[in-house]
Design an enzyme around this catalytic site. Structure first.
Site, short mmCIF file in Angstrom:
data_model
loop_
_atom_site.label_atom_id
_atom_site.label_comp_id
_atom_site.label_asym_id
_atom_site.label_seq_id
_atom_site.Cartn_x
_atom_site.Cartn_y
_atom_site.Cartn_z
N HIS A 152 62.07 89.64 48.98
CA HIS A 152 62.26 88.63 47.92
C HIS A 152 62.61 89.26 46.57
O HIS A 152 62.99 88.56 45.64
CB HIS A 152 61.00 87.78 47.79
CG HIS A 152 60.79 86.86 48.97
ND1 HIS A 152 60.98 85.51 48.90
CD2 HIS A 152 60.45 87.12 50.25
CE1 HIS A 152 60.74 84.97 50.09
NE2 HIS A 152 60.41 85.93 50.93
N ASP A 353 65.27 90.77 38.78
CA ASP A 353 64.71 89.65 39.54
C ASP A 353 65.48 89.50 40.84
O ASP A 353 66.71 89.55 40.83
CB ASP A 353 64.84 88.36 38.72
CG ASP A 353 63.64 87.43 38.90
OD1 ASP A 353 63.02 87.49 39.98
OD2 ASP A 353 63.34 86.67 37.97
C1 GDG Z 1 59.74 86.17 43.81
C2 GDG Z 1 60.90 86.98 43.24
C3 GDG Z 1 62.48 85.19 44.01
C4 GDG Z 1 56.00 79.27 37.86
N1 GDG Z 1 55.07 78.86 36.98
C5 GDG Z 1 54.51 77.75 37.48
C6 GDG Z 1 55.12 77.46 38.70
N2 GDG Z 1 56.02 78.41 38.91
C7 GDG Z 1 56.89 78.44 40.09
C8 GDG Z 1 58.34 78.19 39.73
C9 GDG Z 1 59.06 78.84 40.88
C10 GDG Z 1 58.11 79.98 41.26
O1 GDG Z 1 56.85 79.70 40.70
C11 GDG Z 1 58.58 81.30 40.67
O2 GDG Z 1 59.65 81.75 41.43
P1 GDG Z 1 60.67 82.81 40.89
O3 GDG Z 1 61.76 82.87 41.88
O4 GDG Z 1 61.14 82.38 39.54
O5 GDG Z 1 59.90 84.18 40.68
P2 GDG Z 1 58.74 85.05 41.45
O6 GDG Z 1 57.44 84.39 41.41
O7 GDG Z 1 58.79 86.39 40.79
O8 GDG Z 1 59.23 85.15 42.96
C12 GDG Z 1 62.05 86.06 42.83
C13 GDG Z 1 61.28 84.52 44.64
O9 GDG Z 1 60.25 85.46 44.98
C14 GDG Z 1 61.66 83.77 45.91
O10 GDG Z 1 62.30 84.62 46.81
O11 GDG Z 1 63.38 84.22 43.55
O12 GDG Z 1 63.15 86.82 42.37
O13 GDG Z 1 60.47 87.78 42.13
O14 GDG Z 1 59.17 77.97 41.97
O15 GDG Z 1 58.55 76.81 39.61
N3 GDG Z 1 54.81 76.40 39.46
C15 GDG Z 1 53.84 75.55 38.99
N4 GDG Z 1 53.20 75.79 37.80
C16 GDG Z 1 53.51 76.85 37.03
O16 GDG Z 1 52.92 77.03 35.95
N5 GDG Z 1 53.50 74.49 39.71
#
Ligand code: GDG
Length: 457
Positions: A152, A353
């Site tokens: 990821h 990322d």
């Molecule tokens: C890894 C990789 C890759 C965030 N704050 C809250 C919340 N979130 C949710 C977001 C989003 C998820 O968490 C974060 O996903 P990301 O993709 O932005 O980043 P990582 O956590 O670092 O994830 C990344 C991912 O895996 C998937 O393969 O895209 O590059 O680093 O869905 O909405 N959700 C809630 N409250 C929050 O305060 N409910």
């Protein structure tokens, strides 16, 4: 239909699915699939069998870690070696021999427990950097079923990778999978370059790599969301929490040093310095729930952000206007969707990322008739897909980011619609079901091609 066995660090809850990955995989798990994950319970003596959990649409089984393994395998090798390595922060790596030993041992133990549960036609899909050596361990136990892996986070380039003194071993781990899935094309290219440096490795055609007697297919599968579902959630969500008087710029990120938050805050401060007319007219809402607080680098970034937001608010706030609202807490998903929809600008500016799902969620949540603007770092995997519609920025360049914010705030409706439409098309075209099917189809194909050919006679 062959059964799907998913392994990930987090075990989904038995109730309604909320995590993106669970939603992505639940259809494929509907026919009696199995999900194996961490129980999140520490134990003194780990069991030698997985624990079965009741509830949910598929079978869920978990393993426990000891306190030492939590420190050395999870916080240690996974999050203080592999995470910084893959996010271009070699300076933050803690290369302690006990971390690697624990990583090997935990993966070996989990492999043994999983192998006991396997059935002949199973396909195994391993998720993320905690389990890089799991395929290798399963093969050592004689498992011959298809084993795929999806990373990821970004794959490091050869320079960073050279900071691992056991790089050859890591390449052997990778080669044990039938399919090694990555987020973006840049990751595939980094992985092939790294493999080129491994002793005895051979690059074959079309992203296949050979090491010793193992052949692995490397390919990119940009992870996605269900944009229609997210748009519905956003339409029905409350928007309370937004500043009515000011245009909101929103950022949503786990509080992680890879997300570029200090640079983002500085750029916002720069915007306010350069454009005094924006005083009282704009507000930055940054939601940054805590993670991995036991790791020092995460405590440091928290301190830095508190200082920076305090500093910017101190310099610019008025009696009735707070320039930055920095919320170090998690916000419910529905609430988040409403906030995205109400925000004029989505600010997604990581230094590194894998993909970044916030970028996709922000786009999906917009009102197509009056959409907000996405500002996206060129270092997010999502930039490979959304470059046509987003304002692409270099997160190290503070002035450039500030100017992009100003451009976004002033963008005419026609341009906003056009940009949004082009991104929405990508989201609808390549949604999460597409991601899952692409991966599983490629897994079957690469496994098939490695099977001994039947003699037609
Ligand atoms: C890894 C990789 C890759 C965030 N704050 C809250 C919340 N979130 C949710 C977001 C989003 C998820 O968490 C974060 O996903 P990301 O993709 O932005 O980043 P990582 O956590 O670092 O994830 C990344 C991912 O895996 C998937 O393969 O895209 O590059 O680093 O869905 O909405 N959700 C809630 N409250 C929050 O305060 N409910």
């Amino acid at each position: 239909m062959s059964r799907l066995v998913v392994v990930s660090n987090r075990l989904p809850s038995g109730s309604t699915p909320s995590g993106g990955l669970v939603v992505a995989l639940q259809d494929a798990l509907a026919d009696g699939g199995l999900w194996v994950g961490n129980s999140n319970k520490l134990t003194d003596t780990p069991a030698d069998r997985l624990t079965r959990h009741e509830g949910g649409k598929f079978t869920r089984m978990s393993f426990d870690l000891t306190e030492e393994e939590q420190r050395d395998f999870y916080l240690g090798y996974s999050n203080s070696v592999l995470w910084p390595l893959c996010h271009d922060r070699v300076d933050l790596m803690e290369l302690l021999p006990q971390y690697l030993e624990s990583y090997r041992a935990v993966n070996k133990r989990i492999a043994k427990m999983i192998a006991r549960e396997l059935q002949p036609g199973d396909r195994i899909w391993v998720q993320d950097y905690h389990f890089l050596s799991l395929g290798h361990e399963l093969r050592q136990l004689g498992v011959t079923q298809p084993i795929g892996f999806f990373l990821h986070i970004p794959f490091p380039g050869p320079n960073a990778f050279a900071a691992l003194s056991h790089g050859q071993e890591v390449c052997r781990w990778i080669a044990a999978f039938d399919l090694f899935g990555l987020q973006a094309r840049r990751d595939v290219s980094a992985c092939l370059q790294v493999f080129r440096t491994a002793k005895g490795a051979e690059l074959l055609l079309n992203g296949r790599m050979k090491l010793e007697d193992k052949i692995v297919q490397v390919a990119s599968f940009p992870i996605a969301i269900d944009p229609e579902e997210f748009a519905r959630t956003a339409r029905n969500a409350p928007t309370a929490g937004l500043d009515d008087a000011a245009a909101t710029i929103i950022g949503v990120d786990r509080l992680d040093y890879s997300k570029g938050l200090p640079q983002r805050f500085r750029a916002y401060g720069h915007l306010l310095d350069a454009h005094p007319e924006l005083s009282g007219q704009v507000a930055l809402l940054q939601i940054a729930p805590p993670t991995r607080e036991a790791v020092k680098a995460y405590q440091d970034i928290r301190d830095e952000l508190e200082q920076l937001s305090g500093h910017i608010n101190g310099a610019h706030a008025t009696l009735d206007w707070t320039p930055i609202r920095y919320i170090h807490r998690s916000v419910p998903r529905e609430r988040l969707a409403g906030l995205y929809r109400g925000a004029r600008v989505g600010l997604v500016t990581p230094l590194a990322d894998g993909m970044n799902l916030v970028a996709k969620e922000y786009v999906a949540a917009q009102d197509a008739d009056d959409p907000g603007v996405l500002i996206l770092s060129k270092f997010a995997g999502a930039a490979e897909q959304l470059f046509n519609g987003a304002l692409i920025v270099n997160p190290h360049d503070i002035a450039e980011m500030a100017e992009a914010m100003n451009q976004a705030l002033n963008m005419p409706l026609g341009e906003r619609r056009e940009r949004h439409q082009s991104m929405r098309r990508v989201l609808l075209d390549k949604d999460v079901a597409w991601w899952r099917e692409q991966f599983l189809t490629a897994l079957s194909a690469s496994w098939q091609s490695s099977q001994p050919q039947m003699d037609p006679a």
